[in-house]
Design an enzyme around this catalytic site. Structure first.
Site, PDB file in Angstrom:
ATOM      1  N   CYS A 127       0.935  -1.311  -0.109  1.00  0.00           N
ATOM      2  CA  CYS A 127       0.009  -0.119  -0.194  1.00  0.00           C
ATOM      3  C   CYS A 127       0.755   1.180  -0.058  1.00  0.00           C
ATOM      4  O   CYS A 127       0.381   2.136  -0.206  1.00  0.00           O
ATOM      5  CB  CYS A 127      -1.033  -0.008   1.200  1.00  0.00           C
ATOM      6  SG  CYS A 127      -2.378  -1.348   1.128  1.00  0.00           S
TER       7      CYS A 127
ATOM      8  N   HIS B  25      -3.452   7.457   2.477  1.00  0.00           N
ATOM      9  CA  HIS B  25      -3.628   5.918   1.911  1.00  0.00           C
ATOM     10  C   HIS B  25      -5.086   5.521   2.382  1.00  0.00           C
ATOM     11  O   HIS B  25      -5.213   6.009   3.803  1.00  0.00           O
ATOM     12  CB  HIS B  25      -2.652   4.737   2.432  1.00  0.00           C
ATOM     13  CG  HIS B  25      -3.042   3.642   2.013  1.00  0.00           C
ATOM     14  ND1 HIS B  25      -3.666   3.111   0.718  1.00  0.00           N
ATOM     15  CD2 HIS B  25      -3.530   2.552   2.928  1.00  0.00           C
ATOM     16  CE1 HIS B  25      -3.920   2.155   0.894  1.00  0.00           C
ATOM     17  NE2 HIS B  25      -3.783   1.361   2.085  1.00  0.00           N
TER      18      HIS B  25
ATOM     19  N   ASN C 147     -10.176   0.296  -0.551  1.00  0.00           N
ATOM     20  CA  ASN C 147      -8.521   0.164  -0.505  1.00  0.00           C
ATOM     21  C   ASN C 147      -8.119  -0.355  -1.726  1.00  0.00           C
ATOM     22  O   ASN C 147      -8.208  -1.668  -2.102  1.00  0.00           O
ATOM     23  CB  ASN C 147      -8.216  -0.770   0.613  1.00  0.00           C
ATOM     24  CG  ASN C 147      -6.854  -0.651   0.916  1.00  0.00           C
ATOM     25  OD1 ASN C 147      -6.087  -0.283   0.130  1.00  0.00           O
ATOM     26  ND2 ASN C 147      -6.202  -0.935   2.128  1.00  0.00           N
TER      27      ASN C 147
END
Length: 328
Positions: free
Chosen positions: A113, A254, A284
């Site tokens: 990520c 994020h 996500n």
């Protein structure tokens, strides 16, 4: 010489997987998902013949068109992904072929990520060194390919998508990518991983039966670590560059969990109006979340010259980091 972002682009698949859709296949509910994650839907690349390289190539073509250049002018392509089309060749090489960037070299970067943060900083070094003039940095993930859709603790979180930027040399050293801090701690690796498919657990009937080729996560441990790490690196960047909360025009975090985003903003003293949030619509998308946010802000005309942006991420590895950008 500073690297500046001169174009942005994103690609989201058309197919929407809503919380109500997940209610039909899982013991979960729209309310349970929304209250714990902030997510109400995510995008899924359903076509089995299309993978991460397809989405990244769409982004690359948009970047070239928006900038009004040819693919031959691209020097380097960096793709941040943890869901490559295959182990090799790299997804970046597939993108290079798809867009006809005959003069570019290309490689993938695996930072989970935090992949886009890592890749953007890496690309900026080539520009700052004066060796490269046009670098594509793209984050793309087909997370649906590594999801166990019988595991309600993980599959509700993730979606598919890609986005990226074109970076070039700036003419004013006060604008562009001004600072970065990147970190990793391999001790957290077991808390977020995909055990199968590598040289440790090559694919066999046994590894498939054990579901080792799906993402596995200890959500509680990752949550606690992410809140602290993202807030700490953001405040570190602010301190290093003499920025107060009022000086930060946009925090671009994020998009892992709405509660993580809110906790990070609170620890920084940043008002939520200054925070880019789209997790409710996309979930996500791992390495794609931050560039999707940047592209949306840019498309909506919200990024103005002189704006201070703080990008922060946290991902498997553990990996985390932040970048300070003054928008050109």
């Amino acid at each position: 010489m500073k690297a500046v972002i001169t174009a942005t682009a994103k690609y989201l698949p058309e197919s929407v997987l809503s919380n109500h859709d997940l209610e039909q296949i899982l013991d979960t509910s729209d309310e349970w998902i929304r209250t714990r994650t902030g997510i109400r839907e995510r995008r899924i690349l359903k076509d089995p013949e299309k993978a991460t390289s397809f989405m990244c190539s769409e982004v690359a073509l948009q970047l070239i068109e928006k900038r009004g250049i040819s693919a031959d002018e691209i020097d380097l392509i960096i793709v941040a992904t943890m869901t490559p089309d295959m182990m090799f060749p790299s997804t970046a090489c597939l993108v290079q072929k798809n867009i006809g960037a005959s003069n570019a070299w290309a490689f993938d970067l695996s930072g989970a990520c935090s992949g886009f943060i890592y890749a953007l900083n890496t690309g900026a070094q080539f520009v700052a060194a004066g060796t490269h003039k046009k670098v594509l940095v793209i984050g793309g993930e087909k997370m649906s390919a590594v999801m166990d859709y019988t595991d309600r603790t993980t599959c509700v979180l993730f979606g598919d998508g890609a986005a990226g930027v074109l970076i070039e040399p700036g003419t004013d050293e006060n604008y562009g990518l001004l600072d970065s801090r990147l970190y990793s701690d391999g001790r957290g690796g077991a808390n977020l991983c995909m055990p199968g498919g590598g040289s440790l657990n090559p694919t066999t009937h046994e590894t498939v039966d054990q579901k080792l080729h799906y993402l596995q996560q200890d959500g509680r441990q990752v949550f606690k670590s992410a809140v602290v790490a993202m807030a700490d690196v953001a405040t570190e960047l602010m301190t290093r560059n003499n920025l107060t909360a009022e000086d930060v025009d946009y925090l671009i975090p994020h998009q892992a969990n709405q509660r993580i985003i809110q906790a990070t903003a609170e620890r920084m003293g940043i008002d939520l109006e200054q925070v880019s949030i789209n997790i409710d619509r996309y979930g996500n998308t791992s390495a794609a979340t931050i560039p999707i946010c940047i592209a949306e802000l840019h498309e909506e005309g919200k990024l103005q010259s002189g704006n201070n942006l703080i990008l922060v991420s946290f991902g498997a590895g553990y990996t985390w980091g932040g970048i300070y950008i003054k928008w050109l």
